[in-house]
Design a protein around this motif. Sequence first.
Motif, PDB file in Angstrom:
ATOM      1  N   UNK A 524       0.698  -1.101  -0.025  1.00  0.00           N
ATOM      2  CA  UNK A 524      -0.059   0.133  -0.042  1.00  0.00           C
ATOM      3  C   UNK A 524       0.786   1.262   0.022  1.00  0.00           C
ATOM      4  N   UNK A 525       1.972   1.283   0.578  1.00  0.00           N
ATOM      5  CA  UNK A 525       2.787   2.418   0.697  1.00  0.00           C
ATOM      6  C   UNK A 525       3.516   2.637  -0.666  1.00  0.00           C
ATOM      7  N   UNK A 526       3.888   1.358  -1.264  1.00  0.00           N
ATOM      8  CA  UNK A 526       4.664   1.337  -2.617  1.00  0.00           C
ATOM      9  C   UNK A 526       3.655   2.051  -3.614  1.00  0.00           C
ATOM     10  N   UNK A 527       2.249   1.663  -3.565  1.00  0.00           N
ATOM     11  CA  UNK A 527       1.437   2.017  -4.648  1.00  0.00           C
ATOM     12  C   UNK A 527       1.132   3.518  -4.507  1.00  0.00           C
ATOM     13  N   UNK A 528       1.109   3.730  -3.126  1.00  0.00           N
ATOM     14  CA  UNK A 528       0.799   5.336  -2.766  1.00  0.00           C
ATOM     15  C   UNK A 528       1.912   6.121  -3.375  1.00  0.00           C
ATOM     16  N   UNK A 529       3.220   5.648  -3.378  1.00  0.00           N
ATOM     17  CA  UNK A 529       4.469   6.465  -3.744  1.00  0.00           C
ATOM     18  C   UNK A 529       4.234   6.337  -5.194  1.00  0.00           C
ATOM     19  N   UNK A 530       3.988   5.511  -5.711  1.00  0.00           N
ATOM     20  CA  UNK A 530       3.822   5.419  -7.502  1.00  0.00           C
ATOM     21  C   UNK A 530       2.767   6.773  -7.924  1.00  0.00           C
ATOM     22  N   UNK A 531       1.704   6.662  -7.075  1.00  0.00           N
ATOM     23  CA  UNK A 531       0.510   7.555  -7.134  1.00  0.00           C
ATOM     24  C   UNK A 531       1.221   9.044  -6.933  1.00  0.00           C
ATOM     25  N   UNK A 532       2.033   9.083  -5.707  1.00  0.00           N
ATOM     26  CA  UNK A 532       2.385  10.488  -5.756  1.00  0.00           C
ATOM     27  C   UNK A 532       3.426  10.990  -6.941  1.00  0.00           C
ATOM     28  N   UNK A 533       4.232   9.954  -7.061  1.00  0.00           N
ATOM     29  CA  UNK A 533       5.049  10.341  -8.535  1.00  0.00           C
ATOM     30  C   UNK A 533       4.148  10.753  -9.699  1.00  0.00           C
ATOM     31  N   UNK A 534       3.091  10.251  -9.852  1.00  0.00           N
ATOM     32  CA  UNK A 534       2.285  10.881 -10.869  1.00  0.00           C
ATOM     33  C   UNK A 534       1.470  11.861 -10.726  1.00  0.00           C
ATOM     34  N   UNK A 535       1.027  12.228  -9.541  1.00  0.00           N
ATOM     35  CA  UNK A 535       0.535  13.423  -9.002  1.00  0.00           C
ATOM     36  C   UNK A 535       1.712  14.699  -9.544  1.00  0.00           C
ATOM     37  N   UNK A 536       2.734  14.449  -9.178  1.00  0.00           N
ATOM     38  CA  UNK A 536       3.821  15.429  -9.279  1.00  0.00           C
ATOM     39  C   UNK A 536       3.963  15.661 -10.798  1.00  0.00           C
ATOM     40  N   UNK A 537       3.730  14.840 -11.693  1.00  0.00           N
ATOM     41  CA  UNK A 537       4.030  14.996 -13.083  1.00  0.00           C
ATOM     42  C   UNK A 537       2.624  15.639 -13.650  1.00  0.00           C
ATOM     43  N   UNK A 538       1.616  15.587 -13.141  1.00  0.00           N
ATOM     44  CA  UNK A 538       0.175  15.881 -13.516  1.00  0.00           C
ATOM     45  C   UNK A 538       0.171  17.423 -13.481  1.00  0.00           C
ATOM     46  N   UNK A 539      -0.095  18.245 -14.567  1.00  0.00           N
ATOM     47  CA  UNK A 539      -0.536  19.640 -14.457  1.00  0.00           C
ATOM     48  C   UNK A 539      -1.801  19.959 -13.569  1.00  0.00           C
ATOM     49  N   UNK A 540      -1.954  20.968 -13.067  1.00  0.00           N
ATOM     50  CA  UNK A 540      -1.006  22.064 -12.916  1.00  0.00           C
ATOM     51  C   UNK A 540      -0.089  21.969 -11.981  1.00  0.00           C
ATOM     52  N   UNK A 541      -0.138  21.058 -10.963  1.00  0.00           N
ATOM     53  CA  UNK A 541       0.807  20.995  -9.838  1.00  0.00           C
ATOM     54  C   UNK A 541       2.386  20.811 -10.515  1.00  0.00           C
TER      55      UNK A 541
END
Length: 695
Positions: A524-541
């Motif tokens: 669950x932590x691993x998949x959360x981190x993978x999602x966090x990386x995608x959040x960081x690559x998503x506009x406008x953030x």
Amino acid sequence: MRSLALLAAVTVSLSSSVSCWEGGHRELRNREIRARNIVPTGGQISSAYDFVIAGGGTAGLALAARLSEDSNTTVLVLEAGDSGDAVATNINVPDNAYFNSLWGSSNDWAFQTVPQPNAGNRALTWPRGKVLGGSSATNGMYWVRPSKIELDTWASMIAPEDQAGSVAWNWDNMLEAMKKSETFTPPASDIQQQGDIVFDTSSRGTSGPIHATYPGYMFPTVGNWTPSLAALGVAGSPDAYGGNGWGTFIATSAINPSNWTRSYSRSGYIDPLPPRPNLDILPSATVTRIIFTNTTSGGLTATGVEYGVTANDPRLTIGVRKEVILAGGAIGSPHILMHSGVGPQDVLAAAGVPLMLNLPGVGQHLQDHLSTEIIWSTTQDTASSIHASNSALSQTPAFQSFINSATVYVNTSTLIADPATFQSEIRAALVNVSTLVPSTDPTVIAGYEAIYNATLETLFLSSIGQTEILLALTGTTSGAQTIAIQVAQQHPFSQGRLYINSSDPFASPVIDPQALSHPADIVLIREGLKLARRIGATPPLSAALGTELVPGTVNVSTDTQWETWAAGTVGTEFHPSCSCAMLPLNQGGVVGADLKVYGLTNVRVVDGSVFPIQFAAHLQAPIYGLAEQAATIIRSQYNGVALPWATASKPSSGTQSSPSPTAASSHSGASILSSSSGFTALAVASTLFAALFAW
């Protein structure tokens, strides 16, 4: 830094009702702090009190204020830490939680766990506030409530022991208690617009002692949080405080908007009071044990509380006329019980503490939220870069109130492509339950199963968050000009324990949360981190984020790499709980629905240690609610007044949504627990617990 003060002289009736709470809104800057009910060092206290509260932290001070509203009731609070007056600026200025915190000082218990085999064999640091106000005086001020389904699950877990009493802890009744503790203030219109803040005043409190609001300064980057999550299919929450606390939102914080100071248990519940002759608060007084006598009914009755300033000072005793109430937190309360001779028989024998009552669940079922973070460089202004500039802006109270608040609670279907398969694998791992529990006591094992099943069968496939993901603009280990996205698991399947190994009550307990001992947690932590990386690559953030500095896409990309890196970096999210769990006695429970310790006639526990499950929430809001409920229960008993929920048994209100797959789902493996690391659930458990039982 400027001098801060919290108080204005106000008049409050000793019998004031909740709706007439005065003074909690009137903290003032630049005035001397007035101790009022706080006894100075060397001051005089009485020889006996009706109620002696062990711990002047989040719950302890709230409870003391409410119990002492009855002018014919005497209350003493014993707090191991000092008053906090000498470090008032560190406490009261919100951003000092990040830039000038009390961690590592004499106002921090600075606990450490034993080395954690599944977390890089590291000893993890567990900071806890050692000062009046406890961790509410030192934390990051997040104000987040649990969801309806979590509180109703808690109530259902104690219902077999006490059906009537259990309703105190369901959503409807805890919501009223949490609202009773808070005064919510909407943000200024410009702050609301910049932060893309959504709120609903109907679920918020209006006259409580603790202020909940938003910072007085906002960064545009925060406003990019919600649309970036929406682009990934994670919806915003229209009312995260009304029972459906999942999705994306900008959280409120425990800040007083009248002066931009921290609102915590001392400033909210104690400092506004006039002197109450029936309330004494004694800092620098460490409770060492409870003194008992036998009763004709076979239970033990507390008749006194022993305390000392240091291990070398003489021990003093205070008499108890009605009750002892432990409010020492998830570590302090079981620690006091065990040094009083109440706890697992084998533990007390090994520590050389005479056994008064064999209660195997004391210190068991210990749970925590584990977190780590991804760090990016940035060219944007952040709180840390402005703070480092020492500019005029950085010195303004409004700016210094900025703390992290953008969050999202992500459910299983958002994290895992095949949640049902994952659930089945976790269910199968329970076959070897004895390898997952750090106790051979059958009641403790039964309690682990009850918590495990409630988490898996009720919470896991619901809409509530299994991981929390937070945006942090307050600096990282990589410098001021950075932004982090943090990930924290919310409902761990790993449970540990704490215990004593010495008869010296000033010695720290042994803390073993068994971090990542269940393989589902790292997934669950691993998949959360993978999602966090995608959040960081998503506009406008993404426009605000530069290079990923930690862990870096070159270094970490596969599941095995994510798991190895996460295991070596996770630490506490500062939410230990469940070590005096409210469960039936035959499930290793420590307290019943009335918060009384089993086998003790007049000792209760009122703090986060009584939660039987972890919540997808930061814990101070539910702990204040717990304290308010405890005060109502206790005052009802001694005042001969019916409990407000005793006459109604209406079904708990609110809605519960079903989870649905979203565009953020990412895991493609057929067997989720058997990830690319090559570990099966049984292999991981067997390896850990072979080592565990060797000591």
